[in-house]
Design a protein around this motif. Structure first.
Motif, PDB file in Angstrom:
ATOM      1  N   HIS A 109       0.722  -1.055  -0.096  1.00  0.00           N
ATOM      2  CA  HIS A 109      -0.093   0.040  -0.086  1.00  0.00           C
ATOM      3  C   HIS A 109       0.907   1.198   0.066  1.00  0.00           C
ATOM      4  O   HIS A 109       1.854   1.285   0.807  1.00  0.00           O
TER       5      HIS A 109
ATOM      6  N   LYS B 112      -3.811   0.941  -3.175  1.00  0.00           N
ATOM      7  CA  LYS B 112      -3.428  -0.338  -2.941  1.00  0.00           C
ATOM      8  C   LYS B 112      -2.867  -1.053  -4.246  1.00  0.00           C
ATOM      9  O   LYS B 112      -3.693  -1.659  -5.001  1.00  0.00           O
TER      10      LYS B 112
ATOM     11  N   ASP C 149      -2.884  -5.873  -3.244  1.00  0.00           N
ATOM     12  CA  ASP C 149      -4.023  -6.264  -2.194  1.00  0.00           C
ATOM     13  C   ASP C 149      -4.162  -7.723  -1.889  1.00  0.00           C
ATOM     14  O   ASP C 149      -5.263  -8.169  -2.376  1.00  0.00           O
TER      15      ASP C 149
END
Lengths: 336, 322
Positions: free
Chosen positions: B13, B29, B32
């Protein structure tokens, strides 16, 4: 490559000719009657006229220019009446002082600027980076005559750490044996530690003053080109090879970012020669800069013209050397 | 078969500052919760559009980018726990070939010096051994010792990419990430380089992670495929199954977009509407729901789980939730 060098030197000829003509005209435009300066203001008008005629100041300008050109072709830089020596011999005795000052300033500037620029770029937006940016702004914006006076006040008048800012060595100490004319080098070569200490003390303040703007500009330049290089793919490749962070910066980053910096360093030599005029006057440094100032104040045409010419040629040669160094640093550069 | 490399719930992130003076902060992100396993000697391909996080995934696996969280297990060892020095040494086993063969070589260095550097960094071989190893690797990638004297700008794109491959392979790694290795090359050169990669894989028993947005290339070279969209893995599965029977609506759309060489062949293209949303502002629920032709009400609110649907196939889609 020798062909390239010859071609570049040939290309300098028109610009040197232009400089000769422009300085010739500019010196004549300066206020002050040289004949009156030579004779003194109290002299009889007939005597002034005689001097004027003798030096050729009453001839039309273009005749004077022609005579000057002929004289230059003979390799004669003229006579400086305010010192009573030929310009060439004045130059030979004063140039080492300026060379020493310029080299010391460049050395100080690079010793500070190169590491500072590298650290600022590799740790962008860190404290070091912010400090480097503030210093760059100060360095480029502070007038050096003011800084010079300030440093003298502080280190000589208030603290008394450094000797009186007059000349290259204290009056009660013998200069080192003349070998190169650079006091630091000569006193090292002859092992004269007393002279070394004194000349270092005298050199310190003027060299620091003169180095400020170069330091600031080179720091900025190294930082900027380093930032650009750091983002290049080959830097990432080097990291992927398993090189340490330091090795990546020094083996791949530094030399690649030196190429644009080198241009700036070459140009800064010109700025240093210009700055020397001011600094040498403030620190009573017996070099070319103070010589030019004295010549201007006494409307002594020959040394003004000769020093401008020599500076221009030197500047051209330094930049030629810089261009040749590109080829050493960057294999893609070819000379033809 | 045991995987040589396994990643679990990998996240990267970035805090993106927006607004005047960066007062508002937003999380991008890039990766993710990616999980996958790569078997030894196989090629795992990652496909996805620009900005889907494929390149970030490749670099994060070698910790050229530090992940925010998750684990990377290489040969049974969690490399996230390694210090800088051990991580540096691990580069002899894990290598990467970059996308741009023009920029990824130091322009001031000859090919030989570039190829020698990894050896000098990691081993203390004699000068002759180094020269021999460089000559050998040049031959392996189809170049000659003459090429070693040249600078990158004196080589063609294909030759440069071969140098890039040689540079990665000279350390005899077990695992190599190829980040779009052929996308900067002409089609004819692409085929040569791909054949070279396959040949090297079987000769040196290498394991590849192959990143590409070109599905024809992926189909040709891969054993296993993972499809990414906006930093998330949509579907993974054996290449053959995935291409012949795509499960995820996104995979279906991608595969339907592969150009057919035969103009008479009938085909149905699934055209996705709209643009890829900005990763700064990723959709809620399933990130694909804004463009999904089969979207259902729960897709916009609930994130689909990463489910195993058959022996080797995993998917993140509500259509397959039980």
């Amino acid at each position: 490559m020798p062909r390239y060098v010859l071609k570049r030197i040939a290309m300098m000829i028109p610009s040197v000719a232009g400089i000769i003509i422009i300085t010739f005209i500019l010196t004549r435009v300066l206020p002050g009657d040289p004949a009156l300066m030579i004779t003194g203001e109290q002299a009889l008008p007939e005597f002034v006229d005689k001097v004027r005629e003798e030096y050729g100041f009453n001839e039309p300008l273009f005749i004077q220019l022609w005579d000057y050109m002929k004289q230059l072709f003979r390799g004669d830089l003229g006579f400086a009446w305010h010192t009573g020596h030929s310009v060439a011999s004045d130059f030979a005795s004063r140039f080492p002082a300026t060379l020493e000052l310029t080299l010391a300033s460049m050395a100080i500037a690079l010793i500070v600027a190169v590491p500072l620029g590298i650290v600022a770029a590799s740790k962008q937006n860190s404290i070091v980076d912010h400090i480097s940016r503030v210093l760059s702004i100060i360095g480029t914006s502070v007038p050096i005559f003011w800084l010079g006076l300030l440093l003298i006040t502080l280190f000589y008048s208030k603290l008394g750490w450094l000797p009186a800012p007059i000349g290259r060595i204290s009056g009660n100490i013998n200069p080192p044996t003349h070998i190169t004319g650079l006091y630091i080098a000569d006193s090292l070569l002859s092992g004269d530690l007393v002279a070394l200490k004194s000349s270092l003390h005298h050199l310190l303040l003027p060299a620091i003053c003169l180095s400020m703007s170069t330091m600031a500009i080179v720091t900025k330049m190294i930082r900027a080109s380093m930032l650009e290089v750091i983002r290049q793919d080959f830097m990432r490749t080097a990291k992927a090879k398993g090189l340490s962070e330091r090795a990546v910066i020094y083996k791949h980053g530094l030399i690649n970012s030196l190429i644009p910096t080198l241009t700036v360093i070459g140009l800064q030599f010109g700025a240093l020669l210009g700055g020397a005029v001011i600094i040498e006057t403030i620190f009573v440094w017996p070099g070319i800069g103070s010589y030019v100032t004295e010549s201007i104040l006494s409307a002594d045409y020959a040394p003004i013209q000769a020093m401008t010419l020599i500076s221009a040629v030197l500047y051209g040669l330094i930049n030629l050397v810089v261009e040749l160094l590109y080829g050493v640093l960057d294999p893609r550069v070819r000379y033809e | 078969m045991l995987p040589i490399l396994e990643i679990k719930d990998l996240k990267k992130h970035y805090a993106a500052k927006t607004g005047l003076f960066g007062r508002m902060s937003n999380t991008v992100k890039a990766l993710d919760g990616i999980s996958l396993a790569i078997e030894k000697g196989k090629t795992f391909a990652i496909v996805g559009e620009s900005g889907s996080g494929k390149t970030t995934l490749g670099k994060t696996m070698l910790r050229l980018i530090e992940p925010t969280s998750g684990s990377i297990i290489f040969n049974g060892q969690d490399i996230m726990a390694l210090g800088t020095e051990s991580m540096r040494k691990l580069k002899t086993d894990m290598q990467i070939v970059f996308q741009d063969p023009f920029g990824s070589l130091d322009p001031r260095w000859t090919v030989r010096r570039t190829l020698e550097e990894p050896l000098r960094t990691h081993y203390s071989y004699s000068a002759e051994t180094i020269t021999k190893k460089v000559d050998e690797i040049l031959e392996v990638v189809g170049l000659t010792p003459q090429h070693a004297l040249r600078y990158p700008y004196e080589l063609s794109g294909g030759q440069r990419q071969r140098v890039g491959i040689a540079r990665a392979l000279i350390l005899e790694p077990q695992f190599v990430v190829f980040d779009e290795p052929v996308s900067a090359l002409d089609v004819s050169i692409q085929a040569q380089v791909l054949t070279l990669l396959q040949d090297l894989q079987s000769r040196l028993s290498l394991t590849y992670l192959f990143i590409s947005h070109d599905l024809s290339v992926v189909r040709y070279i891969s054993d296993h495929v993972g499809v990414m969209y906006l930093g998330k893995m949509m579907e993974t599965g054996p290449s053959e199954q995935l291409f012949s029977n795509p499960l995820h609506p996104y995979t279906e759309a991608l595969i339907s977009a592969i150009p057919q060489p035969d103009p008479d062949k009938r085909r149905e293209r699934i055209v996705l509407s709209g643009e890829v949303p900005s990763p700064r502002n990723a959709p809620s629920g399933c990130v694909f729901h804004t463009r999904c032709p089969k979207a259902m009400p729960q897709c916009s609110s609930i994130q689909p789980e990463w489910l195993q649907v058959s022996e080797n196939r995993y998917i993140a889609c509500h259509l397959y939730n039980n």
